[in-house]
Motif scaffolding. Structure first.
Motif, PDB file in Angstrom:
ATOM      1  N   SER A 159     -69.744 -28.461  25.841  1.00  0.00           N
ATOM      2  CA  SER A 159     -68.855 -28.034  26.920  1.00  0.00           C
ATOM      3  C   SER A 159     -68.231 -26.699  26.534  1.00  0.00           C
ATOM      4  CB  SER A 159     -67.776 -29.085  27.173  1.00  0.00           C
ATOM      5  OG  SER A 159     -66.994 -29.266  26.030  1.00  0.00           O
ATOM      6  N   PHE A 160     -67.733 -25.974  27.536  1.00  0.00           N
ATOM      7  CA  PHE A 160     -67.185 -24.656  27.217  1.00  0.00           C
ATOM      8  C   PHE A 160     -65.828 -24.454  27.849  1.00  0.00           C
ATOM      9  CE2 PHE A 160     -70.791 -24.436  30.123  1.00  0.00           C
ATOM     10  CZ  PHE A 160     -70.235 -23.943  31.297  1.00  0.00           C
ATOM     11  N   SER A 161     -65.106 -23.478  27.292  1.00  0.00           N
ATOM     12  CA  SER A 161     -63.726 -23.208  27.695  1.00  0.00           C
ATOM     13  C   SER A 161     -63.519 -21.705  27.856  1.00  0.00           C
ATOM     14  CB  SER A 161     -62.774 -23.740  26.613  1.00  0.00           C
ATOM     15  OG  SER A 161     -62.959 -22.999  25.419  1.00  0.00           O
ATOM     16  N   LYS A 162     -62.332 -21.324  28.215  1.00  0.00           N
ATOM     17  CA  LYS A 162     -61.978 -19.904  28.375  1.00  0.00           C
ATOM     18  C   LYS A 162     -62.222 -19.145  27.074  1.00  0.00           C
ATOM     19  CE  LYS A 162     -58.989 -16.378  29.790  1.00  0.00           C
ATOM     20  NZ  LYS A 162     -59.706 -15.318  29.133  1.00  0.00           N
ATOM     21  N   ILE A 202     -65.693 -17.902  26.678  1.00  0.00           N
ATOM     22  CA  ILE A 202     -66.003 -16.698  27.450  1.00  0.00           C
ATOM     23  C   ILE A 202     -65.570 -15.462  26.667  1.00  0.00           C
ATOM     24  CG2 ILE A 202     -65.527 -15.433  29.586  1.00  0.00           C
ATOM     25  CD1 ILE A 202     -65.267 -18.228  30.936  1.00  0.00           C
ATOM     26  N   ASP A 203     -64.421 -15.538  26.034  1.00  0.00           N
ATOM     27  CA  ASP A 203     -63.968 -14.422  25.190  1.00  0.00           C
ATOM     28  C   ASP A 203     -64.930 -14.195  24.022  1.00  0.00           C
ATOM     29  OD1 ASP A 203     -61.735 -14.114  26.841  1.00  0.00           O
ATOM     30  OD2 ASP A 203     -60.458 -15.351  25.559  1.00  0.00           O
ATOM     31  N   ASP A 204     -65.389 -15.278  23.413  1.00  0.00           N
ATOM     32  CA  ASP A 204     -66.348 -15.166  22.306  1.00  0.00           C
ATOM     33  C   ASP A 204     -67.694 -14.614  22.792  1.00  0.00           C
ATOM     34  OD1 ASP A 204     -64.450 -16.151  20.559  1.00  0.00           O
ATOM     35  OD2 ASP A 204     -65.259 -18.200  20.563  1.00  0.00           O
ATOM     36  N   PHE A 205     -68.100 -15.031  24.003  1.00  0.00           N
ATOM     37  CA  PHE A 205     -69.341 -14.519  24.581  1.00  0.00           C
ATOM     38  C   PHE A 205     -69.217 -13.020  24.826  1.00  0.00           C
ATOM     39  CE2 PHE A 205     -72.287 -14.223  28.403  1.00  0.00           C
ATOM     40  CZ  PHE A 205     -73.458 -14.352  27.673  1.00  0.00           C
ATOM     41  N   LYS A 206     -68.053 -12.581  25.253  1.00  0.00           N
ATOM     42  CA  LYS A 206     -67.826 -11.149  25.462  1.00  0.00           C
ATOM     43  C   LYS A 206     -68.004 -10.392  24.147  1.00  0.00           C
ATOM     44  CE  LYS A 206     -64.484  -7.739  27.037  1.00  0.00           C
ATOM     45  NZ  LYS A 206     -63.159  -7.511  27.621  1.00  0.00           N
ATOM     46  N   LEU A 242     -70.087 -11.418  32.434  1.00  0.00           N
ATOM     47  CA  LEU A 242     -68.792 -12.067  32.271  1.00  0.00           C
ATOM     48  C   LEU A 242     -68.284 -12.631  33.592  1.00  0.00           C
ATOM     49  CD1 LEU A 242     -67.101  -9.609  29.776  1.00  0.00           C
ATOM     50  CD2 LEU A 242     -68.072 -11.855  29.293  1.00  0.00           C
ATOM     51  N   SER A 243     -68.510 -11.893  34.664  1.00  0.00           N
ATOM     52  CA  SER A 243     -68.117 -12.375  35.985  1.00  0.00           C
ATOM     53  C   SER A 243     -68.868 -13.661  36.332  1.00  0.00           C
ATOM     54  CB  SER A 243     -68.402 -11.301  37.025  1.00  0.00           C
ATOM     55  OG  SER A 243     -68.109 -11.761  38.311  1.00  0.00           O
ATOM     56  N   THR A 244     -70.115 -13.726  35.956  1.00  0.00           N
ATOM     57  CA  THR A 244     -70.939 -14.896  36.230  1.00  0.00           C
ATOM     58  C   THR A 244     -70.366 -16.148  35.583  1.00  0.00           C
ATOM     59  OG1 THR A 244     -72.948 -13.582  36.443  1.00  0.00           O
ATOM     60  CG2 THR A 244     -73.243 -15.903  35.910  1.00  0.00           C
ATOM     61  N   VAL A 245     -69.944 -16.052  34.345  1.00  0.00           N
ATOM     62  CA  VAL A 245     -69.513 -17.247  33.607  1.00  0.00           C
ATOM     63  C   VAL A 245     -68.035 -17.575  33.753  1.00  0.00           C
ATOM     64  CG1 VAL A 245     -71.407 -17.078  31.964  1.00  0.00           C
ATOM     65  CG2 VAL A 245     -69.223 -16.025  31.409  1.00  0.00           C
ATOM     66  N   ARG A 246     -67.308 -16.737  34.423  1.00  0.00           N
ATOM     67  CA  ARG A 246     -65.876 -17.027  34.607  1.00  0.00           C
ATOM     68  C   ARG A 246     -65.647 -18.109  35.608  1.00  0.00           C
ATOM     69  NH1 ARG A 246     -64.403 -10.997  34.163  1.00  0.00           N
ATOM     70  NH2 ARG A 246     -63.867 -10.920  31.986  1.00  0.00           N
TER      71      ARG A 246
END
Length: 83
Positions: free
Chosen positions: A52-55, A58-62, A79-83
């Motif tokens: 599972s993923f969290s906010k 997304i920061d780590d993916f960035k 980033l817009s896609t995964v937000r």
């Protein structure tokens, strides 16, 4: 051009992709936008795995994307896609 098979994705990830595709289709996104968003989402899932993923993810993916040689516009779309 053919879409590559999702052989490396788990059944859970495939379900998430299909759910996201349905969401985008219901909202009237164009086929090109859907293709791009699904590609971005697959990249995120490949990076994240089946957890599972969290906010924070997304920061780590960035940070991961910033370490790649990716155009700023592509990075922002991903980033817009995964937000």
């Amino acid at each position: 051009m053919r879409k590559p098979a999702d052989t490396s994705l788990t059944s859970n990830q495939k379900r998430r992709i299909e759910d996201f595709k349905s969401y985008l289709t219901e909202r009237g996104f164009t086929s090109v936008t859907i293709k791009n968003y699904l590609s971005d989402f697959r990249k995120f899932l490949a990076w994240k795995g089946d957890k599972s993923f969290s906010k924070e993810d997304i920061d780590d993916f960035k940070l991961h994307l910033l370490s790649q040689d990716i155009a700023k516009s592509s990075l922002n779309r991903m980033l817009s896609t995964v937000r």
